[in-house]
Structures are given as structure tokens and as C-alpha cells.
Design an enzyme around this catalytic site. Structure first.
Site, PDB file in Angstrom:
ATOM      1  N   LYS A 107       0.812  -1.226   0.000  1.00  0.00           N
ATOM      2  CA  LYS A 107       0.000   0.000   0.000  1.00  0.00           C
ATOM      3  C   LYS A 107       0.845   1.275   0.000  1.00  0.00           C
ATOM      4  O   LYS A 107       0.391   2.313  -0.469  1.00  0.00           O
ATOM      5  CB  LYS A 107      -0.871   0.067   1.274  1.00  0.00           C
ATOM      6  N   GLU A 126      -3.267  -3.932  -7.778  1.00  0.00           N
ATOM      7  CA  GLU A 126      -4.593  -4.449  -7.407  1.00  0.00           C
ATOM      8  C   GLU A 126      -4.603  -4.967  -5.977  1.00  0.00           C
ATOM      9  O   GLU A 126      -5.590  -4.803  -5.263  1.00  0.00           O
ATOM     10  CB  GLU A 126      -5.017  -5.553  -8.387  1.00  0.00           C
ATOM     11  N   VAL A 153      -5.437  -2.749  -2.353  1.00  0.00           N
ATOM     12  CA  VAL A 153      -6.770  -2.454  -1.817  1.00  0.00           C
ATOM     13  C   VAL A 153      -7.641  -3.688  -2.007  1.00  0.00           C
ATOM     14  O   VAL A 153      -7.772  -4.183  -3.129  1.00  0.00           O
ATOM     15  CB  VAL A 153      -7.412  -1.256  -2.547  1.00  0.00           C
ATOM     16  N   GLY A 171      -6.355 -14.947  14.106  1.00  0.00           N
ATOM     17  CA  GLY A 171      -5.426 -14.505  13.063  1.00  0.00           C
ATOM     18  C   GLY A 171      -5.946 -13.360  12.216  1.00  0.00           C
ATOM     19  O   GLY A 171      -5.340 -13.006  11.202  1.00  0.00           O
ATOM     20  N   GLU A 186      -3.380  -8.399  14.148  1.00  0.00           N
ATOM     21  CA  GLU A 186      -1.983  -8.586  14.533  1.00  0.00           C
ATOM     22  C   GLU A 186      -1.800  -8.325  16.025  1.00  0.00           C
ATOM     23  O   GLU A 186      -2.694  -7.793  16.684  1.00  0.00           O
ATOM     24  CB  GLU A 186      -1.106  -7.631  13.710  1.00  0.00           C
ATOM     25  N   ASP A 208      -4.988   1.672   8.244  1.00  0.00           N
ATOM     26  CA  ASP A 208      -4.952   0.796   7.065  1.00  0.00           C
ATOM     27  C   ASP A 208      -6.027   1.244   6.057  1.00  0.00           C
ATOM     28  O   ASP A 208      -5.739   1.407   4.861  1.00  0.00           O
ATOM     29  CB  ASP A 208      -5.190  -0.652   7.518  1.00  0.00           C
ATOM     30  N   LYS A 213      -5.734   3.057   2.107  1.00  0.00           N
ATOM     31  CA  LYS A 213      -6.477   2.537   0.956  1.00  0.00           C
ATOM     32  C   LYS A 213      -7.394   3.596   0.347  1.00  0.00           C
ATOM     33  O   LYS A 213      -7.517   3.688  -0.877  1.00  0.00           O
ATOM     34  CB  LYS A 213      -7.259   1.295   1.372  1.00  0.00           C
ATOM     35  N   GLY A 268      -5.578 -12.538   2.604  1.00  0.00           N
ATOM     36  CA  GLY A 268      -5.389 -13.968   2.340  1.00  0.00           C
ATOM     37  C   GLY A 268      -4.175 -14.194   1.471  1.00  0.00           C
ATOM     38  O   GLY A 268      -3.868 -13.407   0.584  1.00  0.00           O
TER      39      GLY A 268
END
Lengths: 346, 346
Positions: A131, A155, A158, A213, A216, A227, A231, A328
Site C-alpha cells: 500500500k 490491485e 486495496v 489470526g 496482529e 490501514d 487505501k 489472504g
């Protein structure tokens, strides 16, 4: 057509990309005439491997899967695994595409921005899931890419592989986008969902997110909205033509939201979501991040758990909303592949 | 690059397309290097106009807006407005792209399929908003297009301009799609929404849909599921590699759903939606259309009013859902433009 690819960063995302490139190789060749040869990998922890003849992906994944470094790749000569700074790797490799997948530093965008600029100066396309460079230095990097006839694609920066930029570039091409509104952080959406559906308070919901998970150990960047902020700055500058800096955007996270707030909203037919919002009004682009009470009929109100979504207000197509994974290993690895395929198509 | 375009059908969608081509001409040229010259129009009711020098769009829209025919276009010679069957127009025009926008005949796909095949045989790309040809003759037409190095595109046939096919082609390229599930008919979704939110019974909700222009005088194709059926056949054959015929697909509409059904579902935390569903299991593609009770957390449960949505189950990206308009003059006109822009990009 064969593409020679160099990877900077070979953690979760890089290994996800390698797995996809290998498992999908026949499909990608048959469907798109696409072939990939990975010719260089460098990683802060795992070392360097430069192999112009092409790296054997199962062999390198096996080595990394055993917790070893790239120096243990069985087919390499000592010269091929000599430790190299990514800046030197970029210079040394004959890759035509650099996949940059290091960690985001949202204050400086470094060292990724330096890697990206060097690659572009040396005639290599760049794709990244980071990012930082797009949030802090989009115009600079984009101008450099254009000047050199190259692509800079992100891609994965975001909503991971959920294809926001591809959607705008292909399916919505011809529209002017006036406004975007999104749930861009999966951790906070997971926490808010559990607070509502399980009646949990903020603390226990955050603890659960860590345990599973989704958060963090230091959750600040997620729960305080930073975050999502990075974005929405990217979306503002890329889709709305803005020139925002991260410091231009008011940002409030969810850490002050209580179980009582969530329950009161629910009783009134609303649902709390951490919303990142940007609009272009007469050429003035503004953005903000804040928790908002959405009516249940809002397309974003139904986005539950760790999913992300983005609603776009367009002049021809009205409201179009896309929802999907926001994180992921495989998804972000795919985001990198989708950008490489876009380069392949051109 | 300039594209020469011929229109078959100049009702709502055709006039929507003309309006967009004119109003967006500067934007399209600056952003994509795209220029369109409309060189032929033929319409069953409004007549024919062939003008290789390019049709003045505001002038032709003014004539049509006054309820007149193409013969009244002020700049035409008598030979240019001589009545022509579309098959003859295709032969006569030098357009490189035919935009086919006639009404859907879901039993035969004609006469649109004949127009499309003739255009492809004569070396012209085809874009269409018509469901019939893609639902009934997709393989045939696609093979013909491929053999001639041409494109056959139909973004407007499913969810109007909400870019389902573009999404799969660009953003999700590389994924294998295993299953799709959608709300593909706006009329029935409007009726079910009103039955739930206003506590209306089916009859009054249908009457309201007719009054507001969401349902036709004969609503059979919508409420019995046949419109959704044609669309799920297209999605099955294009996205899942099926070879389904419309007669292969079990189809049940919403006309038997009562207010009591909707209320009982709501009380149990569910919501009725008319769902078109298709899946590929080990190479066997099956599909069906039926009203289903969705849990409120389903990404499709939140799609209210006349909106459409499609959820795709993919191997790499998991579930991706896109929501947007399912009808509209500008939206469907834009769908045609988006397909023309895809041809332009190649």
C-alpha cells in the site's frame, strides 16, 4: 508469450503467487497464451536466488516450506545465491516484470518506493501488493511508468485480489466516478460483526480477532483506521483524480465503539461499519475514515465478517458495489497474478 | 482510433447509446483514444438511415424525440433513408461494429441471431443487449466469431451494464468459476422487497411494479422466472463451460409466494429472493431458477429493490459478489458502449 518475473519479498504473498503460477501453468497457457518464468527472488530473511534459466517452483517452495533460505535451493551455483540488496537484484536480473511484495511502511513508503522506481527506470513493469508506494507516491511513480511506456499496477493494495481497479478499468470504463465508499479493513469488520452478532464488547472481540489470526499482535493500524486510510487515499488519487496525502484525511477508528453503541444502533435498524469515504465535488477531492451507522438497506451494511466491499457512484451506471475477500495468502498472490495478466494482455 | 458503428434497433437502448456516444465523445477520446462514427441505423418502426460520412447524433435524436422516423433526418438524401431489412443494412454499411439492440425472442432468438451471424460472416464485430442469441445459440455464434477473428459480446444481456463478463474476463482472469448464484431479475426483486418492507401481498405489489414501470403489462416472463432463466443459461454456458438449453433448466417463479410466506421467512431470519443458480460439478453443469429463503448474512440477501447481483464462487478468490442496476436506458446503452470499448482495447 513468456514473461520473466522477479520477486522482491517471498513471504506469504510471494509464496502464494509462486504456488498459483505453478498449479495454474497449464490453464494459464491454454486460456491466455500466458507463460511465466520466475528468474529472480530476493527476500530480506530468505536471501537471494537469481536464475535466468528459470526457477523450479516446487523445489523452491519445498526449501522455503522447510524453513530454509534460498541458499538451500538445490540447483543453484554459489554465485546465484549470493546475498543481494533488492536494488542490486533489480539491476542484475533480466526479468521484465518485478513483483514487489515487501511490508508496507505507511509513513515513508520505503524501501518499496525506491525498488519500484529503480525497476521502472530500468525498463521493467512493476506490480505490487504494497500500500505504501501507491498511497504516498502514486503520481510520481505513475508518471515515471508512463514516461517509460511501462505499467505500475497494485490491485493487491486495496481489497487484496477483489478486483477494484480492474473493474473500473474494464467493466466501468467510460464512467466518471463521483464517489466511493468502502469497508476496506477486514479486521475491524470482523470485530464489529462479532460485537453485533455475539453481543461481545470491543475488548473480547479484538482478543478473538487476534486469536483467529484476523488481527496482529499490535492492532493499531487496523483498529485506529490507518490501514483503511491508506487505501482510501489510493482510491481517491487513482479513481477520483485527487492528489491527497495521508495527512489530509480525517481518520477515526473503532476502538471507542462500545457494545452499547452497537446495540442501540441495531435497535434503531442501523449497523456500525468502519467506512472509508471519498468524493469529488467540482474537482475538489476529499476523503475520511470513520465508524458510521448504516441503514440495513445500504449495500455495505450486509458485508459481514472479514469481507471487504466497495461501492462506486458513477455517472452512467449509478451505484455498483463489489464485495469479496480483503486478505489472504492465495487472494493476494492472485492479485499479483491478475496484474501480471493485465500486462500480458496489453 | 475511429470505429464505424451500425445500429440495429433504435428504441430506448439504441437512443441511450447514441446519447452517451455524443455526450462522452471528448472524454472517450482523451481517456482512451476512442472515437465513434455512427454510420448506419435501422429500426423496425423508425426506418433506416445509412450515412458513411457519419450521422449527426443530436440531429437524429431530435428527430426521434419528436416521434418522427429516420426518414425525417434533415441531412439525408432519399437513397440514404430507403427502407431496408437489417440483413440488407448489414450488407450495405461499411460499419466495422454492429450493435444489435432488438427485442428478445426467447423461443427462437430470431431474427437477432440471423443478423448477428450475417454481420460476423461479413467481418463485423457484434455487440448486443439481446438475451436470445446468447441464451440459445452461444456456441454457434462464438465459434463463428472466433473463426473470423471477431468479437461477439453481450454485457447488456445479463444485469444490463453491471459488468459481469468484464469482471470475469479482466479482474478474475486466472480463476476457475465453480458456481454462480444471482438475483438477475429486477421486477421480481422489487415485488419481493415491497412484500417484505411494506407488508403487501403479491397482487398489490405486482400492480405497484406495473404502475412504477418495473413490470410490463404482461409480466409473465419476469414473474414466472423466464427472464432469469435465459440469463442463467447464458452464465452457465459462458462462465461455467456448459452447453445448457433453456429447456434443461427447472424454473419456478414467484407468483405463488404469499405475504404469509414472506412474513414467516422474515420472522425466522430469512428473506425470499428469486435465485438463479448454476454450478459445475466435475464437468457437469446444472442450473435452476427458484424462490429461495436466504439467511440475512448471504451477500445476496441485502440486494433490495430493482437491483441485481451475482455471486461467483472461484477457486482462488473465494466468493466475489457484484451488485448494480439490472435495467435502464442509460445503463443498457452503457453496456453496449463497454463492449465496444473492449473491442477498441484489443
Amino acid at each position: 508469450m513468456e514473461h520473466r518475473i522477479g520477486l522482491i519479498g517471498c513471504g506469504t504473498v510471494g509464496q502464494g503467487l509462486l504456488g498459483i503460477l505453478h498449479e495454474k501453468r497449464d490453464f494459464l497457457r491454454d486460456a491466455f497464451g500466458f507463460e511465466a518464468k520466475v528468474v529472480a527472488i530476493t527476500d530480506k530473511i530468505k536471501g537471494t536466488l537469481i536464475a535466468p534459466e528459470g526457477i523450479d517452483i516446487p523445489a523452491v517452495l519445498a526449501v522455503l516450506g522447510q524453513g530454509k533460505g534460498l541458499a538451500d535451493y538445490p540447483k543453484a551455483t554459489p554465485a546465484q545465491v549470493e546475498p543481494l540488496d533488492p536494488l542490486d537484484m533489480i539491476e542484475r536480473t533480466d526479468a521484465g516484470i518485478i513483483a514487489e511484495m515487501t511490508y508496507t511502511d505507511i509513513k515513508t513508503g520505503e524501501p518499496a518506493t525506491s525498488y519500484i522506481k529503480k525497476a521502472l527506470r530500468l525498463g521493467k513493469h512493476v506490480v505490487t501488493s504494497n500500500k505504501g508506494p501507491a498511497a504516498l507516491h502514486y503520481r510520481d511513480i505513475q508518471d515515471l511508468a508512463r514516461k517509460n511506456g511501462l505499467q505500475f499496477r497494485f490491485e493487491g493494495a486495496v481489497m487484496s485480489g477483489t478486483p477494484v481497479f480492474h473493474l473500473v478499468e474494464c467493466g466501468l470504463a467510460g464512467n466518471t466516478i463521483r464517489e466511493v465508499k468502502g469497508i476496506l479493513n477486514g479486521t475491524t469488520n470482523f470485530i464489529l460483526t462479532r460485537m453485533e452478532t455475539e453481543g461481545m464488547d470491543y475488548g473480547p472481540a479484538l482478543a478473538l480477532a487476534k486469536k483467529l489470526g484476523y488481527a496482529e499482535a499490535d492492532p493499531t493500524a487496523d483498529v485506529e483506521g490507518f490501514d483503511a486510510l491508506a487505501k482510501i487515499v489510493i482510491l481517491s488519487n487513482v479513481l477520483l483524480g485527487g492528489a491527497l496525502k495521508t495527512t489530509d484525511v480525517p481518520c477515526k477508528g473503532i476502538s471507542a465503539i462500545t457494545k452499547a453503541d452497537v446495540e442501540a444502533a441495531k435497535a434503531a435498524g442501523f449497523r456500525y461499519k468502519l467506512i472509508a469515504h471519498a468524493k469529488n465535488e467540482g474537482g475538489i477531492v476529499t476523503a475520511n475514515v470513520s465508524p458510521q451507522k448504516l441503514p440495513l438497506a445500504d449495500p455495505l451494511a450486509g458485508v459481514m465478517g472479514a469481507h471487504n466491499a466497495l461501492s462506486l457512484e458513477t455517472d452512467l451506471m449509478g451505484n455498483v458495489t463489489i464485495q469479496g475477500a480483503g486478505a489472504g495468502k492465495v487472494e493476494t498472490g492472485f492479485a499479483i497474478l491478475s496484474d501480471i495478466l493485465a500486462i500480458h494482455r496489453c
